[in-house]
Design an enzyme around this catalytic site. Structure first.
Site, PDB file in Angstrom:
ATOM      1  N   ASP A  16      15.170   6.802  16.246  1.00  0.00           N
ATOM      2  CA  ASP A  16      14.628   6.926  17.824  1.00  0.00           C
ATOM      3  C   ASP A  16      13.966   5.682  18.447  1.00  0.00           C
ATOM      4  O   ASP A  16      13.411   5.026  17.677  1.00  0.00           O
ATOM      5  CB  ASP A  16      13.680   7.721  17.588  1.00  0.00           C
ATOM      6  CG  ASP A  16      13.313   8.557  18.998  1.00  0.00           C
ATOM      7  OD1 ASP A  16      13.886   8.324  20.064  1.00  0.00           O
ATOM      8  OD2 ASP A  16      12.324   9.482  19.044  1.00  0.00           O
ATOM      9  N   ASN A  64      22.208  15.997  22.115  1.00  0.00           N
ATOM     10  CA  ASN A  64      22.430  14.502  23.032  1.00  0.00           C
ATOM     11  C   ASN A  64      23.510  14.897  24.133  1.00  0.00           C
ATOM     12  O   ASN A  64      23.722  13.855  25.181  1.00  0.00           O
ATOM     13  CB  ASN A  64      22.862  13.556  22.211  1.00  0.00           C
ATOM     14  CG  ASN A  64      21.798  12.941  21.342  1.00  0.00           C
ATOM     15  OD1 ASN A  64      21.805  12.310  20.227  1.00  0.00           O
ATOM     16  ND2 ASN A  64      20.522  13.165  21.784  1.00  0.00           N
ATOM     17  N   ARG A 176      11.554   8.664  10.513  1.00  0.00           N
ATOM     18  CA  ARG A 176      11.653   8.798  11.953  1.00  0.00           C
ATOM     19  C   ARG A 176      10.969   7.543  12.615  1.00  0.00           C
ATOM     20  O   ARG A 176       9.705   7.211  12.351  1.00  0.00           O
ATOM     21  CB  ARG A 176      11.150   9.997  12.478  1.00  0.00           C
ATOM     22  CG  ARG A 176      11.604  10.138  14.038  1.00  0.00           C
ATOM     23  CD  ARG A 176      11.579  11.287  14.700  1.00  0.00           C
ATOM     24  NE  ARG A 176      11.941  11.297  16.140  1.00  0.00           N
ATOM     25  CZ  ARG A 176      12.256  12.409  16.729  1.00  0.00           C
ATOM     26  NH1 ARG A 176      12.357  13.647  16.172  1.00  0.00           N
ATOM     27  NH2 ARG A 176      12.851  12.299  17.861  1.00  0.00           N
TER      28      ARG A 176
HETATM   29  C1  FPP Z   1      17.561   7.543  20.133  1.00  0.00           C
HETATM   30  O1  FPP Z   1      17.014   6.586  21.056  1.00  0.00           O
HETATM   31  C2  FPP Z   1      18.732   7.367  19.803  1.00  0.00           C
HETATM   32  C3  FPP Z   1      20.021   7.921  19.993  1.00  0.00           C
HETATM   33  C4  FPP Z   1      20.191   9.177  20.783  1.00  0.00           C
HETATM   34  C5  FPP Z   1      21.154   7.569  19.340  1.00  0.00           C
HETATM   35  C6  FPP Z   1      21.249   6.637  17.989  1.00  0.00           C
HETATM   36  C7  FPP Z   1      22.324   6.029  18.058  1.00  0.00           C
HETATM   37  C8  FPP Z   1      22.590   4.658  17.728  1.00  0.00           C
HETATM   38  C9  FPP Z   1      21.369   3.908  17.231  1.00  0.00           C
HETATM   39  C10 FPP Z   1      23.907   4.071  17.967  1.00  0.00           C
HETATM   40  C11 FPP Z   1      25.126   4.584  17.553  1.00  0.00           C
HETATM   41  C12 FPP Z   1      25.257   4.772  16.192  1.00  0.00           C
HETATM   42  C13 FPP Z   1      26.338   4.540  15.252  1.00  0.00           C
HETATM   43  C14 FPP Z   1      26.064   4.787  14.112  1.00  0.00           C
HETATM   44  C15 FPP Z   1      27.147   3.666  15.783  1.00  0.00           C
HETATM   45  P1  FPP Z   1      16.639   7.246  22.461  1.00  0.00           P
HETATM   46  O2  FPP Z   1      17.684   6.976  23.346  1.00  0.00           O
HETATM   47  O3  FPP Z   1      16.361   8.609  22.282  1.00  0.00           O
HETATM   48  O4  FPP Z   1      15.176   6.611  22.835  1.00  0.00           O
HETATM   49  P2  FPP Z   1      14.153   6.983  23.534  1.00  0.00           P
HETATM   50  O5  FPP Z   1      13.359   8.132  22.902  1.00  0.00           O
HETATM   51  O6  FPP Z   1      13.249   5.621  23.589  1.00  0.00           O
HETATM   52  O7  FPP Z   1      14.539   6.959  25.186  1.00  0.00           O
END
Ligand code: FPP
Length: 228
Positions: A16, A64, A176
């Site tokens: 996250d 998502n 997390r």
């Molecule tokens: C949370 O950050 C992250 C995600 C929703 C996606 C996680 C994906 C990756 C790290 C990249 C893709 C993975 C692979 C295996 C290729 P957020 O966008 O919710 O962050 P925020 O809470 O700060 O907005």
């Protein structure tokens, strides 16, 4: 029953904070996700080097899909690129690639890439890299319970045998990043006796050193499994 300090076999991470990492730098969220993939690469390599048997990463949840279309498509693009660019490394390094969640419902080109990656790594016997895609834990449990019921026996063991994570070592540690303290529908069943760590580091800033520190902390914890 309590168990003395032991080495973690299976670690899962809710990655996250990509969006906040980008926002702090006045960059588009997609850049945060891009840097998130770089962290995936370095942390998963380190996990293998540190002797973990399984690393499970929450890459895309069933929730998502509610994000703006351009962000969903950026994430899907990164995923495609990751599979294409890292597959040879998985084949070479004996990585057992496993995908959990309803990934067959993703776009046909991604499903084809994953099918090919699974086939190419099917004979591998080394550490597992488990990627949760279109994953929701409640959905996983419901699917597993339905399968167990169809086979005629609903019990903890029969449900467990039908979970997407069947065959992996029990989950030892769930991390997390980014300071949020919730499970967000990730590995709810598997986390029953897992240790939890919530760290403030944003995912793109999470390094092998952070993982090493988490594993050290884990090794010092006493696990009771409900006993004393
Ligand atoms: C949370 O950050 C992250 C995600 C929703 C996606 C996680 C994906 C990756 C790290 C990249 C893709 C993975 C692979 C295996 C290729 P957020 O966008 O919710 O962050 P925020 O809470 O700060 O907005």
């Amino acid at each position: 029953m309590s168990e003395a300090a032991s080495k973690a076999r299976h670690v899962a991470i809710i990655m996250d904070g990509n969006g906040r990492w980008a926002k702090k730098r006045h960059l588009p969220r997609a850049v945060g996700h891009q840097r998130g993939v770089e962290a995936v690469r370095s942390v998963s390599r380190a996990a293998r080097a540190m002797g973990l048997e399984a690393l499970t990463l929450y890459a895309f949840s069933t929730e998502n899909w509610r994000r703006p279309e351009d962000e969903v498509s950026a994430l899907m693009g990164l995923l495609k690129h990751f599979i294409q660019s890292d597959l040879e490394e998985f084949v070479r390094d004996n990585v057992r690639l496993k995908i959990i969640g309803e990934w067959r419902m993703l776009a046909p080109d991604i499903v084809a890439l994953i099918d090919n990656a699974l086939e190419r790594t099917a004979a591998n016997t080394g550490p597992a890299l488990v990627v949760a895609l279109n994953y929701g834990s409640q959905d996983e449990i419901a699917r597993a319970a339905a399968k167990a019921a169809a086979k005629g026996a609903v019990s903890v063991e029969s449900i467990e045998a039908e979970l997407d994570t069947a065959g992996l070592p029990p989950l030892d540690l769930l991390i997390r990043t980014s300071g949020e303290v919730r499970l967000s529908n990730f590995l709810l069943w598997q986390a029953a006796y897992a240790e939890m760590m919530f760290v403030d580091t944003l995912w793109p800033d999470f390094t092998p050193a952070h993982l090493e520190e988490a594993l050290k902390d884990f090794a010092g914890r006493e696990r009771r499994y409900g006993g004393r």
